[in-house]
Motif scaffolding. Structure first.
Motif, PDB file in Angstrom:
ATOM      1  N   ASP A  61       0.837  -1.203   0.000  1.00 44.40           N
ATOM      2  CA  ASP A  61       0.000   0.000   0.000  1.00 44.40           C
ATOM      3  C   ASP A  61       0.875   1.257   0.000  1.00 44.40           C
ATOM      4  O   ASP A  61       2.108   1.184  -0.032  1.00 44.40           O
ATOM      5  N   ASP A 108      -6.582   6.084  -3.223  1.00 41.25           N
ATOM      6  CA  ASP A 108      -7.400   6.521  -2.090  1.00 41.25           C
ATOM      7  C   ASP A 108      -7.337   5.562  -0.908  1.00 41.25           C
ATOM      8  O   ASP A 108      -7.994   5.787   0.114  1.00 41.25           O
ATOM      9  N   ALA A 110      -8.305   2.371  -0.966  1.00 43.94           N
ATOM     10  CA  ALA A 110      -9.222   1.244  -1.116  1.00 43.94           C
ATOM     11  C   ALA A 110      -8.460   0.004  -1.603  1.00 43.94           C
ATOM     12  O   ALA A 110      -7.564   0.111  -2.447  1.00 43.94           O
ATOM     13  N   TRP A 112      -8.809  -3.543  -3.503  1.00 45.43           N
ATOM     14  CA  TRP A 112      -9.641  -4.315  -4.413  1.00 45.43           C
ATOM     15  C   TRP A 112      -9.050  -5.716  -4.505  1.00 45.43           C
ATOM     16  O   TRP A 112      -7.838  -5.869  -4.680  1.00 45.43           O
ATOM     17  N   ARG A 140     -14.325  -4.683  -3.189  1.00 44.51           N
ATOM     18  CA  ARG A 140     -13.619  -3.459  -2.811  1.00 44.51           C
ATOM     19  C   ARG A 140     -13.821  -3.227  -1.323  1.00 44.51           C
ATOM     20  O   ARG A 140     -14.942  -3.310  -0.816  1.00 44.51           O
ATOM     21  N   ASP A 142     -13.642  -0.449   1.502  1.00 45.70           N
ATOM     22  CA  ASP A 142     -13.617   1.001   1.651  1.00 45.70           C
ATOM     23  C   ASP A 142     -12.507   1.413   2.619  1.00 45.70           C
ATOM     24  O   ASP A 142     -12.371   0.829   3.706  1.00 45.70           O
ATOM     25  N   PRO A 143     -11.679   2.411   2.233  1.00 46.67           N
ATOM     26  CA  PRO A 143     -10.534   2.770   3.075  1.00 46.67           C
ATOM     27  C   PRO A 143     -10.909   3.438   4.391  1.00 46.67           C
ATOM     28  O   PRO A 143     -10.111   3.445   5.330  1.00 46.67           O
ATOM     29  N   LYS A 144     -12.106   4.006   4.458  1.00 48.27           N
ATOM     30  CA  LYS A 144     -12.514   4.704   5.683  1.00 48.27           C
ATOM     31  C   LYS A 144     -13.370   3.823   6.594  1.00 48.27           C
ATOM     32  O   LYS A 144     -13.102   3.708   7.787  1.00 48.27           O
ATOM     33  N   HIS A 194     -13.819   5.728  -8.742  1.00 51.08           N
ATOM     34  CA  HIS A 194     -13.292   5.543  -7.388  1.00 51.08           C
ATOM     35  C   HIS A 194     -14.179   6.199  -6.343  1.00 51.08           C
ATOM     36  O   HIS A 194     -14.340   5.666  -5.244  1.00 51.08           O
ATOM     37  N   GLY A 197     -16.858   3.895  -5.905  1.00 54.68           N
ATOM     38  CA  GLY A 197     -16.411   2.531  -5.634  1.00 54.68           C
ATOM     39  C   GLY A 197     -17.064   1.530  -6.561  1.00 54.68           C
ATOM     40  O   GLY A 197     -17.465   0.444  -6.129  1.00 54.68           O
TER      41      GLY A 197
END
Length: 292
Positions: A61, A108, A110, A112, A140, A142-144, A194, A197
């Protein structure tokens, strides 16, 4: 720029990822249940992690952390900078994932990843088990929020995946041919939204010459698509390079079935190739996209 065999002694090499900060490559040896480490500076090969939960695909990452798809763990994990392991995804809709195969990380944050059933089909590369997911999906995270969502559900066996350099496109391999002669052996490409998503406008990017299939895929900085080839005609074993429009530009022949590949080296111009029992490398005139 000859192809070199830089390491050998694996049962099935897969999932390479390059760490520029340490000038080393990590890759999976699935049946031996370990992650290997190849040091680029002195050519030393060592075991990075064992057991590895029959790890398959790996990536990195934006913070330099290892992201791993685990067959027997049936999960996607992140190795933190202190060495601890965080579970990124291990279920969807309250049911266990099948056997996560490969992953990419977007700008961002995320993640996948693909989820075919290869890791639960027997005891060679995982633990035999019945699939709990009705479909073999692309997901996917979600990064948050950490929420896991399906972004594609119409693959027979989704496998390797990679973003284009600008991340507007996502390439995903379907190795469904392993399940039947009428199933796909190709690479699909999607448009990526993005912010939402989501994926859209799926089309076939390149067909593989059956009975060979592709497994892993990476892009270079100019948008060319490099993919592995194997398991079929030995004359096709190796790597294929395609132009962004899908035109086949050339092949790199390897004397073993190739499962996956990635760019590395100080200039990102060294292509590392996982070929079954061995790790190969070749300097190219291209540079890998500066994305996982």
């Amino acid at each position: 720029m000859a192809v070199e065999r830089v390491a050998t002694g694996m049962r099935w090499a897969e999932g390479p990822v390059y760490f520029a900060a340490g000038r080393y490559l990590l890759f999976s040896d699935i049946p031996n249940n370990r992650i290997m480490r190849f040091s680029e500076d002195d050519g030393h090969l060592s075991v990075y992690r064992q057991p590895s939960m029959n790890s398959n695909g790996n990536t990195i990452d934006r913070e330099g952390r290892l992201i791993t798809c685990e067959h027997s763990g049936r999960r996607v994990t992140r190795t933190e900078l202190d060495g601890s392991i965080t579970i990124i995804a291990d279920s969807y809709n309250g049911k266990r994932l099948n056997s996560p195969n490969d992953a990419v990380v977007a700008a961002d944050g995320a993640i996948w990843f693909t989820d075919p059933v290869y890791g639960i089909g027997g005891f060679y590369e995982g633990l035999k088990a019945a699939p709990e997911q009705d479909k073999h999906n692309v997901y996917r995270v979600d990064p948050k929020s950490g929420e896991v969502k399906v972004v594609a559900d119409d693959f027979v066996e989704p496998n390797g995946l990679a973003f284009s350099p600008d991340e507007t496109k996502l390439y995903v391999i379907d190795t469904g041919f392993t399940d039947g002669p009428d199933n796909p052996a190709h690479i699909r490409v999607f448009d990526v939204d993005h912010a939402a998503g989501k994926l859209a406008n799926s089309k076939v990017f390149a067909e593989m010459p059956k009975p060979s299939i592709s497994d892993g895929v990476r892009c270079d900085r100019d948008g060319r698509v490099w993919c592995s080839v194997g398991w079929g005609d030995p004359n096709e074993d190796g790597v294929r390079c395609y132009a962004p429009d899908g035109t086949l530009l050339g092949k790199i022949h390897i004397p073993e079935t190739v499962a996956n590949l990635c760019f590395g080296g100080q200039q990102r111009n060294r292509l590392y190739i996982c070929g079954s029992t061995s790790l190969y490398a070749v300097y190219t005139s291209a540079q890998g996209a500066l994305k996982p």
